[in-house]
Design a protein around this motif. Structure first.
Motif, PDB file in Angstrom:
ATOM      1  N   PRO A  79     -31.871  47.444  36.707  1.00 39.15           N
ATOM      2  CA  PRO A  79     -31.543  48.393  37.782  1.00 39.15           C
ATOM      3  C   PRO A  79     -30.182  49.040  37.509  1.00 39.15           C
ATOM      4  CG  PRO A  79     -32.261  46.285  38.682  1.00 39.15           C
ATOM      5  CD  PRO A  79     -32.033  46.066  37.219  1.00 39.15           C
ATOM      6  N   LEU A  80     -30.077  50.300  37.848  1.00 39.42           N
ATOM      7  CA  LEU A  80     -28.838  51.041  37.676  1.00 39.42           C
ATOM      8  C   LEU A  80     -28.320  51.470  39.047  1.00 39.42           C
ATOM      9  CD1 LEU A  80     -29.941  53.339  34.729  1.00 39.42           C
ATOM     10  CD2 LEU A  80     -28.519  51.284  34.586  1.00 39.42           C
ATOM     11  N   GLU A  81     -27.005  51.311  39.235  1.00 36.99           N
ATOM     12  CA  GLU A  81     -26.395  51.758  40.482  1.00 36.99           C
ATOM     13  C   GLU A  81     -25.974  53.209  40.318  1.00 36.99           C
ATOM     14  OE1 GLU A  81     -22.359  50.719  42.842  1.00 36.99           O
ATOM     15  OE2 GLU A  81     -23.685  48.987  42.501  1.00 36.99           O
ATOM     16  N   THR A 104     -25.505  55.546  48.035  1.00 32.75           N
ATOM     17  CA  THR A 104     -25.503  54.682  46.854  1.00 32.75           C
ATOM     18  C   THR A 104     -26.853  53.981  46.770  1.00 32.75           C
ATOM     19  OG1 THR A 104     -23.132  54.318  47.070  1.00 32.75           O
ATOM     20  CG2 THR A 104     -24.332  52.780  45.672  1.00 32.75           C
ATOM     21  N   ALA A 105     -27.404  53.969  45.557  1.00 37.60           N
ATOM     22  CA  ALA A 105     -28.749  53.402  45.413  1.00 37.60           C
ATOM     23  C   ALA A 105     -28.853  52.605  44.121  1.00 37.60           C
ATOM     24  CB  ALA A 105     -29.794  54.505  45.431  1.00 37.60           C
ATOM     25  N   LEU A 106     -29.823  51.717  44.102  1.00 36.97           N
ATOM     26  CA  LEU A 106     -30.222  51.040  42.868  1.00 36.97           C
ATOM     27  C   LEU A 106     -31.472  51.740  42.345  1.00 36.97           C
ATOM     28  CD1 LEU A 106     -29.835  47.188  43.448  1.00 36.97           C
ATOM     29  CD2 LEU A 106     -28.502  48.657  41.929  1.00 36.97           C
ATOM     30  N   SER A 128     -34.395  51.758  39.435  1.00 39.27           N
ATOM     31  CA  SER A 128     -35.102  51.063  38.357  1.00 39.27           C
ATOM     32  C   SER A 128     -36.027  52.056  37.665  1.00 39.27           C
ATOM     33  CB  SER A 128     -35.922  49.891  38.911  1.00 39.27           C
ATOM     34  OG  SER A 128     -35.077  48.941  39.507  1.00 39.27           O
ATOM     35  N   TYR A 132     -33.715  52.313  45.549  1.00 38.48           N
ATOM     36  CA  TYR A 132     -33.478  51.451  46.725  1.00 38.48           C
ATOM     37  C   TYR A 132     -32.094  51.762  47.283  1.00 38.48           C
ATOM     38  CZ  TYR A 132     -32.845  47.216  49.523  1.00 38.48           C
ATOM     39  OH  TYR A 132     -32.613  46.336  50.546  1.00 38.48           O
ATOM     40  N   ASP A 133     -32.038  52.219  48.533  1.00 39.58           N
ATOM     41  CA  ASP A 133     -30.768  52.606  49.164  1.00 39.58           C
ATOM     42  C   ASP A 133     -29.935  51.353  49.483  1.00 39.58           C
ATOM     43  OD1 ASP A 133     -28.677  53.660  50.610  1.00 39.58           O
ATOM     44  OD2 ASP A 133     -29.920  54.784  52.019  1.00 39.58           O
ATOM     45  N   ILE A 134     -28.775  51.255  48.867  1.00 41.92           N
ATOM     46  CA  ILE A 134     -27.892  50.087  49.102  1.00 41.92           C
ATOM     47  C   ILE A 134     -26.555  50.529  49.710  1.00 41.92           C
ATOM     48  CG2 ILE A 134     -28.906  48.706  47.249  1.00 41.92           C
ATOM     49  CD1 ILE A 134     -26.417  49.434  45.541  1.00 41.92           C
ATOM     50  N   LYS A 178     -23.265  48.219  50.145  1.00 35.80           N
ATOM     51  CA  LYS A 178     -22.039  48.519  49.407  1.00 35.80           C
ATOM     52  C   LYS A 178     -20.846  48.602  50.347  1.00 35.80           C
ATOM     53  CE  LYS A 178     -21.191  49.604  45.745  1.00 35.80           C
ATOM     54  NZ  LYS A 178     -20.597  48.852  44.619  1.00 35.80           N
TER      55      LYS A 178
END
Length: 365
Positions: free
Chosen positions: A15-17, A29-31, A33, A48-50, A54
């Motif tokens: 996964p990339l931020e 900010t999201a992850l 994949s 995926y919204d993080i 964060k």
């Protein structure tokens, strides 16, 4: 819009931020994949919204940094006072290591200077309003006492019951010592340690209130050392200072705890009686004269050794509405002047009746 990034083929499934600009212009900010679809030679992207996570992590990181880097000590306990966590500043101030205090009761810091009633009142205040702010003496691991400015706050559980207590404190010992030093300079004579003219004024006001309340007599005397200047000139200022200190000590020796002995200036002292009458004041002065006259000044030639005597002005009165400190002190000073004019080693006395009139005046050699 998704910020540009470089994909490492060796980690293409990691996964990339990334930061994503939404349609409304906000940044989330999201992850992300990525999975390659070899059949169609493209990628499947899962985002995926993080953003909330964060922000929570950033807030937690900020709180941790504040906890670890603030110069104030922080202590967290459960509702029974068992220590759950402390910050580095706590350890620096108290000299306790982290392992020394975790699981121990916060009472390990108690200095013994506060009474049980003090702590009872403190915890009653916390229970009533949820916090307490005040100064308290505690003891370091080394045994050294220190005074801290402490705030204790309550953390409640879902049912509104006390779950934890947080103590935030700073070591104010140095500032308290400086404050006491300034107070000493402002209110005490630095040579003899006696109250000065300013503090005497405060004690006089207290004595006036007490006398009015009880209907008792107020008495004070002003005295100075006869021929002090020639003695000081002949034997030097160091011997003069020693003489002043010794006279101060001998005045104190003839007084009670409720009396106030003050050095007004130079070789002039004042004695404010806490409770006395004419006979009592006269007895104190007689004993004081005997005590002071036995003072010896070291000198090789005993024939020229000076005899220490005092000139004294004594005034008594029953307080009325117009007994200002300045007027009262001036009237006693005038009595001292009369005693010196009468030949020194003399007592000038002014006694007042209850109606405020001078009932008696005399010079006693």
């Amino acid at each position: 819009y998704i910020e540009r990034f470089t994909l490492d083929n060796n980690e293409e499934n990691a996964p990339l931020e990334v930061n994503i600009q939404c349609k409304d212009g906000s940044i989330r900010t999201a992850l992300m994949s990525l999975a390659q679809n070899t059949k169609y030679n493209d990628y499947l992207s899962i985002i995926y919204d993080i953003t909330a996570r964060k922000k929570a992590e950033e807030q937690l990181d900020l709180s941790t940094q504040v906890f670890n880097n603030t110069r104030d000590g922080i202590i967290i306990t459960d509702n029974r006072g068992t220590i759950l966590d402390v910050n580095p500043a706590f350890c620096e101030i108290t000299a306790y290591n982290y392992a020394d205090v975790i699981g121990k009761n916060s009472s390990i810091l108690n200095s013994g200077k506060q009474s049980a009633e003090f702590y009872t009142e403190m915890w009653e205040t916390i229970a009533r309003q949820g916090y307490w702010v005040g100064e308290i003496w505690n003891r370091k691991k080394t045994g050294e006492l220190f005074v801290e400015l402490l705030t204790i706050s309550t953390l409640l559980d879902a049912n509104g019951k006390a779950k934890n207590y947080i103590g935030l404190f700073s070591d104010i010992t140095q500032s308290k010592n400086q404050q006491q030093s300034l107070n000493s300079i402002a209110h005490y004579d630095q040579l003899t340690g006696l109250p000065n003219r300013t503090l005497l004024a405060d004690r006089y006001q207290q004595a006036i209130l007490h006398s009015k309340k009880t209907g008792s007599l107020l008495a004070a005397c002003v005295l100075d050392i006869d021929n002090f200047k020639p003695i000081n000139d002949q034997y030097g200022p160091m011997m003069g200072d020693q003489l002043l200190i010794e006279v101060a000590n001998r005045i104190i020796a003839e007084t009670q705890d409720i009396d106030t002995v003050s050095r007004l200036s130079g070789d002039e002292f004042a004695l404010l009686f806490g409770a006395t009458d004419k006979a009592g004041a006269g007895q104190v002065i007689n004993e004081l004269n005997k005590n002071v006259s036995s003072l010896k000044i070291p000198n090789e030639n005993a024939l020229t050794k000076p005899i220490i005597t005092l000139s004294i002005g004594l005034k008594t009165l029953y307080p009325s509405k117009n007994n200002s400190y300045e007027d009262f002190l001036l009237s006693v000073d005038n009595l001292l002047y009369a005693a010196k004019k009468a030949g020194r080693d003399t007592l000038a006395v002014s006694l007042s009746s209850k109606n405020g009139e001078t009932a008696e005046f005399e010079i006693v050699n």
